[in-house]
Write an enzyme that holds these catalytic residues in place. Structure first.
Site, PDB file in Angstrom:
ATOM      1  N   SER A 158       0.864  -1.174   0.000  1.00  0.00           N
ATOM      2  CA  SER A 158       0.000   0.000   0.000  1.00  0.00           C
ATOM      3  C   SER A 158       0.903   1.227   0.000  1.00  0.00           C
ATOM      4  O   SER A 158       2.098   1.129   0.319  1.00  0.00           O
ATOM      5  CB  SER A 158      -0.871  -0.010   1.263  1.00  0.00           C
ATOM      6  OG  SER A 158      -1.447   1.240   1.511  1.00  0.00           O
ATOM      7  N   TYR A 171      -0.891  -1.173  10.708  1.00  0.00           N
ATOM      8  CA  TYR A 171      -1.105  -1.421   9.286  1.00  0.00           C
ATOM      9  C   TYR A 171       0.089  -0.933   8.478  1.00  0.00           C
ATOM     10  O   TYR A 171       0.610  -1.654   7.612  1.00  0.00           O
ATOM     11  CB  TYR A 171      -2.381  -0.716   8.838  1.00  0.00           C
ATOM     12  CG  TYR A 171      -2.739  -0.906   7.384  1.00  0.00           C
ATOM     13  CD1 TYR A 171      -3.331  -2.078   6.943  1.00  0.00           C
ATOM     14  CD2 TYR A 171      -2.495   0.105   6.449  1.00  0.00           C
ATOM     15  CE1 TYR A 171      -3.678  -2.258   5.608  1.00  0.00           C
ATOM     16  CE2 TYR A 171      -2.832  -0.063   5.118  1.00  0.00           C
ATOM     17  CZ  TYR A 171      -3.422  -1.227   4.699  1.00  0.00           C
ATOM     18  OH  TYR A 171      -3.752  -1.404   3.374  1.00  0.00           O
TER      19      TYR A 171
END
Length: 266
Positions: A158, A171
């Site tokens: 990401s 995350y």
């Protein structure tokens, strides 16, 4: 098999069949980018093994692939469970005889939480689903690919793997770690005909983001130089290209799919 809402994807006549006859595993294939990529792979000629925890949703994706004239195998899998991932790859090889492509896409986020307020269990879960899942997938995919003479792996990170994100420490840490894991694995197997790369999408329209209020979507889009969110099909097309022979000299690379977001402010 159960039906599901059709996944939007361009017509097969517009897509080159660069993956003809290849055997591909996709984790996190029950929805979102994973499901759209599964359809893309099938349209490009691959036989697709669909892995996720939601068997009913996987069956829905498989139905759509079969309706296109493709071939799909559903293997319900928890990517954080080593035995389950080993079973996924063994089942793939037993059924199709080989494994040549893998898109390790399974992952998940959590509610934004300042680091000191984050429960230890939430941190551990983020690492298990995101980082451990990619590690386990490659651990069992690579021997299968070596046995068949080589292959291609694309891992999902990401833009949060390339910069910090407010309230998303676990995350972001997991997505950063996936990039390091990918680069090291790419070096390990660069001389054995296995290419390993990683994609880093920015804001993408999925089932979850589509449910956000219009104002929230506009706010997200305003932070992207192209002033829009990306489409899941745009990620799928990039992954398919990375898995094709057209990207044959690319390994250990991190490819943002972010509308210019990481380039700077605009």
């Amino acid at each position: 098999m159960m039906s599901s809402t059709p996944i939007t994807s361009p017509s097969s006549t517009a897509i080159a069949r660069r993956l003809e006859g290849k055997i591909a595993v996709i984790t996190g294939a029950s929805k979102g980018i994973g499901a759209v990529t599964a359809l893309r792979f099938a349209r490009e000629g691959a036989k697709v093994v669909l892995a996720a925890r939601d068997e009913a949703a996987l069956n829905g994706v498989a139905n759509q692939i079969i309706a296109l004239g493709g071939e799909a195998l559903v293997v319900p899998t928890d990517v954080g469970d080593a035995a389950a991932v080993e079973h996924l790859i063994k089942t793939t090889v037993d059924h199709f005889g080989r494994l040549e492509i893998a898109f390790n896409n399974a992952g998940g986020g959590s509610r934004p939480t300042p680091l000191a307020d984050m429960p230890v269990e939430a941190f551990d879960n983020s690492m298990a689903v995101n980082l451990r899942g990619v590690f386990l997938a490659m651990k069992y995919e690579i021997p299968a690919m070596l046995a068949g003479g080589g292959g291609v792996i694309v891992n999902m990170s990401s833009t949060a793997g390339l910069q910090g994100v407010l309230g998303m420490g676990s995350y972001a840490a997991a997505k950063h770690a996936i990039i390091g894991l990918t680069k090291s694995a790419a070096l390990d197997y660069a001389q054995q005909n296995i290419r390993i790369n990683v994609v880093a999408p920015g804001p993408i329209v999925t089932e979850r983001t589509a449910q956000l209020p219009e104002g929230a979507r506009q706010h997200i889009s305003s932070a992207v130089p192209m002033r829009r969110m990306g489409e899941a099909e745009e990620v799928a097309a990039t992954v398919a290209w990375l898995c094709s022979d057209e990207s044959g000299f690319i390994t250990g690379a991190v490819l943002p799919i972010d509308g210019g977001r990481l380039a700077g402010y605009a």
